[in-house]
Design a protein around this motif. Structure first.
Motif, PDB file in Angstrom:
ATOM      1  N   LEU A  33      26.143  33.379  41.346  1.00  0.00           N
ATOM      2  CA  LEU A  33      26.254  31.925  41.383  1.00  0.00           C
ATOM      3  C   LEU A  33      27.717  31.486  41.348  1.00  0.00           C
ATOM      4  CD1 LEU A  33      24.516  29.401  41.525  1.00  0.00           C
ATOM      5  CD2 LEU A  33      24.424  29.391  39.028  1.00  0.00           C
ATOM      6  N   PHE A  34      28.533  32.145  40.510  1.00  0.00           N
ATOM      7  CA  PHE A  34      29.971  31.863  40.504  1.00  0.00           C
ATOM      8  C   PHE A  34      30.538  32.020  41.918  1.00  0.00           C
ATOM      9  CE2 PHE A  34      30.940  33.215  35.814  1.00  0.00           C
ATOM     10  CZ  PHE A  34      30.515  31.972  35.374  1.00  0.00           C
ATOM     11  N   ARG A  35      30.178  33.100  42.578  1.00  0.00           N
ATOM     12  CA  ARG A  35      30.721  33.378  43.905  1.00  0.00           C
ATOM     13  C   ARG A  35      30.267  32.336  44.920  1.00  0.00           C
ATOM     14  NH1 ARG A  35      28.980  38.427  46.035  1.00  0.00           N
ATOM     15  NH2 ARG A  35      30.789  38.355  47.416  1.00  0.00           N
ATOM     16  N   ALA A  36      29.044  31.824  44.770  1.00  0.00           N
ATOM     17  CA  ALA A  36      28.564  30.784  45.675  1.00  0.00           C
ATOM     18  C   ALA A  36      29.392  29.514  45.527  1.00  0.00           C
ATOM     19  CB  ALA A  36      27.088  30.494  45.402  1.00  0.00           C
ATOM     20  N   TYR A  37      29.695  29.121  44.293  1.00  0.00           N
ATOM     21  CA  TYR A  37      30.518  27.934  44.066  1.00  0.00           C
ATOM     22  C   TYR A  37      31.956  28.159  44.511  1.00  0.00           C
ATOM     23  CZ  TYR A  37      27.151  25.074  41.501  1.00  0.00           C
ATOM     24  OH  TYR A  37      26.082  24.283  41.163  1.00  0.00           O
ATOM     25  N   ALA A  38      32.427  29.384  44.439  1.00  0.00           N
ATOM     26  CA  ALA A  38      33.818  29.674  44.781  1.00  0.00           C
ATOM     27  C   ALA A  38      34.082  29.570  46.273  1.00  0.00           C
ATOM     28  CB  ALA A  38      34.197  31.066  44.276  1.00  0.00           C
ATOM     29  N   GLY A  39      33.035  29.492  47.073  1.00  0.00           N
ATOM     30  CA  GLY A  39      33.195  29.233  48.498  1.00  0.00           C
ATOM     31  C   GLY A  39      33.958  30.281  49.274  1.00  0.00           C
ATOM     32  N   ALA A  87      35.924  32.718  47.922  1.00  0.00           N
ATOM     33  CA  ALA A  87      36.935  33.394  47.103  1.00  0.00           C
ATOM     34  C   ALA A  87      36.292  34.561  46.370  1.00  0.00           C
ATOM     35  CB  ALA A  87      37.547  32.421  46.110  1.00  0.00           C
ATOM     36  N   ASP A  88      37.095  35.574  46.065  1.00  0.00           N
ATOM     37  CA  ASP A  88      36.564  36.771  45.413  1.00  0.00           C
ATOM     38  C   ASP A  88      37.222  36.950  44.049  1.00  0.00           C
ATOM     39  OD1 ASP A  88      35.022  39.007  45.083  1.00  0.00           O
ATOM     40  OD2 ASP A  88      36.304  40.323  46.279  1.00  0.00           O
ATOM     41  N   VAL A  89      36.508  37.622  43.152  1.00  0.00           N
ATOM     42  CA  VAL A  89      37.038  37.916  41.822  1.00  0.00           C
ATOM     43  C   VAL A  89      38.047  39.061  41.929  1.00  0.00           C
ATOM     44  CG1 VAL A  89      36.475  38.642  39.480  1.00  0.00           C
ATOM     45  CG2 VAL A  89      34.883  37.179  40.750  1.00  0.00           C
ATOM     46  N   VAL A  90      39.207  38.879  41.326  1.00  0.00           N
ATOM     47  CA  VAL A  90      40.234  39.923  41.404  1.00  0.00           C
ATOM     48  C   VAL A  90      40.379  40.693  40.094  1.00  0.00           C
ATOM     49  CG1 VAL A  90      41.553  38.900  43.271  1.00  0.00           C
ATOM     50  CG2 VAL A  90      42.029  38.194  40.921  1.00  0.00           C
ATOM     51  N   ASP A  91      40.201  40.007  38.943  1.00  0.00           N
ATOM     52  CA  ASP A  91      40.296  40.761  37.692  1.00  0.00           C
ATOM     53  C   ASP A  91      39.379  40.165  36.633  1.00  0.00           C
ATOM     54  OD1 ASP A  91      41.782  38.728  36.161  1.00  0.00           O
ATOM     55  OD2 ASP A  91      43.488  39.284  37.400  1.00  0.00           O
ATOM     56  N   VAL A  92      39.124  40.972  35.605  1.00  0.00           N
ATOM     57  CA  VAL A  92      38.137  40.658  34.575  1.00  0.00           C
ATOM     58  C   VAL A  92      38.683  41.044  33.209  1.00  0.00           C
ATOM     59  CG1 VAL A  92      35.829  41.218  33.709  1.00  0.00           C
ATOM     60  CG2 VAL A  92      36.209  41.022  36.160  1.00  0.00           C
ATOM     61  N   ASP A 109      40.711  35.059  43.512  1.00  0.00           N
ATOM     62  CA  ASP A 109      41.958  35.186  44.276  1.00  0.00           C
ATOM     63  C   ASP A 109      42.535  33.845  44.721  1.00  0.00           C
ATOM     64  OD1 ASP A 109      40.140  34.570  46.287  1.00  0.00           O
ATOM     65  OD2 ASP A 109      40.196  36.546  47.221  1.00  0.00           O
ATOM     66  N   ASN A 110      41.777  32.744  44.561  1.00  0.00           N
ATOM     67  CA  ASN A 110      42.314  31.419  44.878  1.00  0.00           C
ATOM     68  C   ASN A 110      42.769  30.657  43.632  1.00  0.00           C
ATOM     69  OD1 ASN A 110      39.866  30.823  43.686  1.00  0.00           O
ATOM     70  ND2 ASN A 110      39.173  29.432  45.303  1.00  0.00           N
ATOM     71  N   GLY A 111      42.807  31.349  42.476  1.00  0.00           N
ATOM     72  CA  GLY A 111      43.246  30.734  41.233  1.00  0.00           C
ATOM     73  C   GLY A 111      42.129  30.186  40.376  1.00  0.00           C
ATOM     74  N   LEU A 112      40.923  30.085  40.911  1.00  0.00           N
ATOM     75  CA  LEU A 112      39.772  29.628  40.126  1.00  0.00           C
ATOM     76  C   LEU A 112      39.510  30.608  38.987  1.00  0.00           C
ATOM     77  CD1 LEU A 112      37.252  27.697  39.955  1.00  0.00           C
ATOM     78  CD2 LEU A 112      36.077  29.373  41.409  1.00  0.00           C
ATOM     79  N   GLU A 152      40.553  46.051  28.029  1.00  0.00           N
ATOM     80  CA  GLU A 152      41.737  45.806  28.839  1.00  0.00           C
ATOM     81  C   GLU A 152      41.386  44.902  30.020  1.00  0.00           C
ATOM     82  OE1 GLU A 152      43.190  49.547  30.141  1.00  0.00           O
ATOM     83  OE2 GLU A 152      43.887  50.193  28.155  1.00  0.00           O
ATOM     84  N   ARG A 153      42.357  44.117  30.433  1.00  0.00           N
ATOM     85  CA  ARG A 153      42.209  43.374  31.670  1.00  0.00           C
ATOM     86  C   ARG A 153      42.217  44.368  32.816  1.00  0.00           C
ATOM     87  NH1 ARG A 153      45.791  38.040  33.161  1.00  0.00           N
ATOM     88  NH2 ARG A 153      44.730  37.499  35.115  1.00  0.00           N
ATOM     89  N   MET A 154      41.231  44.237  33.721  1.00  0.00           N
ATOM     90  CA  MET A 154      41.115  45.253  34.754  1.00  0.00           C
ATOM     91  C   MET A 154      40.704  44.651  36.072  1.00  0.00           C
ATOM     92  SD  MET A 154      37.584  47.189  33.756  1.00  0.00           S
ATOM     93  CE  MET A 154      37.736  48.149  35.264  1.00  0.00           C
ATOM     94  N   SER A 155      40.903  45.410  37.128  1.00  0.00           N
ATOM     95  CA  SER A 155      40.522  44.985  38.467  1.00  0.00           C
ATOM     96  C   SER A 155      39.005  44.882  38.572  1.00  0.00           C
ATOM     97  CB  SER A 155      41.046  45.976  39.504  1.00  0.00           C
ATOM     98  OG  SER A 155      40.503  45.697  40.789  1.00  0.00           O
ATOM     99  N   ALA A 156      38.540  43.894  39.321  1.00  0.00           N
ATOM    100  CA  ALA A 156      37.105  43.746  39.554  1.00  0.00           C
ATOM    101  C   ALA A 156      36.631  44.599  40.720  1.00  0.00           C
ATOM    102  CB  ALA A 156      36.763  42.286  39.811  1.00  0.00           C
TER     103      ALA A 156
END
Length: 399
Positions: free
Chosen positions: A169-175, A177-182, A214-217, A363-367
């Motif tokens: 659902l997050f990805r649908a709203y992000a239009g 954009a992809d998740v880069v880190d978690v 990756d778009n700052g969201l 740790e903060r890591m790549s998605a």
């Protein structure tokens, strides 16, 4: 039976299989549910008595006896790639439930099997297909709350410890954009059997995670692995969409939605309205709307057909199922792209797994993950113990 009515088989007669059966048998102009298979004879008999068709004890018997246009795979997620492999052997198309597969290895096997067979596969992710979410996304696209800056989900669903649904659902709203880190923190595992995660041998785990696109969201999710248990099932599930000029809040359990705007320094709240109609003595939602200028309306195109879980106080899960079923039909009949692809399903689950891995490492890591993670290794080991074969190389023995 009209030629454009597709013959459908159901693999898995549990809770989700029953829901798909109810929707299929309501859409009689498009589908005929001809058979169900499940290793539980009582569940099969119950399905046949309620929905009709033939009953079988295995997918092998089902495919040997029926001519099918597609099958709905509603087994436990660790067997989804096995069901797709069985369908692929007979060149039968597939609607596969979520999560599409527990691990990346299982999902990759599923994808390779489907591609070799040339079958159409639609992933049955219905959260973003519900009218409420479609309306809220249209409001965002219309600029009703300004530029999108933040998403949040409280008490998101966590199937098999992965928050696949909310990530999707997050990805649908992000239009796009992809998740880069978690980043993530887990707390509070208990060994009390009352709080056990099914089939895991573990107690419940509470998770808080932050995702960066990756778009700052940015997005935050809170979930507990026992979200379907009697202890946790009554907790509110709240989703927020935050922009530079306002926000949207939705509470799934109560079916309430509110859009808050700030225009020229003046705030205002708009409740989502649900227009209903009486059909067959039942009140059914027909339109969902916000009184914006111009007015935003999302129509329930299935109001005259879908009765299961579609009254005004629910999130219209049946409408989501109908949408994905018709999406697959259009792909089979007309060659149109499916609404949710294998790549979509894999990516959402990979991000869910990365949340688990980030919590483990703190740790903060790549998605985008590298080698098999410890959690995935645990799922593979559990598969070997449960079924006696390797999940990636020996699974065909289970067909």
């Amino acid at each position: 039976m009209a030629s454009d009515v597709l013959r459908v088989g159901l693999i898995g007669a549990g809770r989700r299989g029953s829901q798909h059966a109810a929707t299929l048998t309501e859409l009689t102009e498009d589908f005929e549910l001809v058979a169900v298979c499940d290793p539980n004879p009582a569940a099969v008999q119950q399905h046949v008595e309620r929905y009709g068709g033939h009953g079988y004890g295995s997918a092998h018997e089902l495919f040997a006896s029926e001519q099918l246009d597609f099958v709905v795979i509603a087994t436990p997620p660790d067997l989804h790639h096995v069901g797709v492999a069985a369908a692929a052997q007979h060149r039968v198309n597939v609607l596969v439930e979520t999560a599409m597969g527990l691990t990346r290895g299982m999902m990759d096997v599923l994808a390779e099997t489907a591609e070799r067979a040339g079958i159409v596969v639609e992933v049955a992710e219905n959260y973003g297909r519900r009218p409420v979410e479609l309306l809220n996304r249209r409001a965002v696209e219309a600029g009703a709350i300004g530029d999108l800056v933040h998403l949040s989900a409280f008490n998101g669903p966590a199937n098999n410890e992965s928050a696949y649904h909310i990530v999707s659902l997050f990805r649908a709203y992000a239009g796009g954009a992809d998740v880069v880190d978690v980043e993530a923190i887990e707390r509070g595992t208990r060994l009390d059997p009352a709080f056990a995660v099914p089939n895991s041998g573990k107690g419940e785990t509470w998770m808080d995670a932050a995702l960066t696109f990756d778009n700052g969201l940015i997005a935050n999710i809170n979930y507990v692995t026992t979200w379907t248990s009697p202890h946790r099932g009554g907790r509110p599930r709240i989703f927020t969409v935050n922009g530079t000029k306002g926000h949207i809040v939705s509470e799934e359990a109560g079916g309430t939605n509110r859009l808050h705007q700030v225009l020229d320094g003046r705030p205002r709240d708009l409740a989502m309205t649900v227009e209903t109609q009486m059909i067959g003595g039942q009140e059914v939602p027909a339109n969902f709307a916000y009184a914006l200028e111009p007015r935003l309306v999302e129509t329930n195109h299935f109001s005259e057909w879908i009765r299961t879980d579609s009254n005004a106080g629910t999130p219209c899960d049946g409408v989501g199922r109908a949408t994905e079923l018709l999406s697959l039909k259009q792909a089979i009949v007309s060659g149109k792209p499916v609404g949710r692809t294998i790549a979509d399903g894999r990516r959402s689950q990979e991000i869910g797994i990365s949340i688990i891995e980030a919590a483990r490492t703190r740790e903060r890591m790549s998605a985008t993950l590298g080698p098999e993670t410890p959690w995935e290794r645990t799922q593979h080991e559990a598969f070997r113990r449960r079924y006696g074969v390797d999940p990636l190389t020996g699974f065909r023995e289970l067909i």
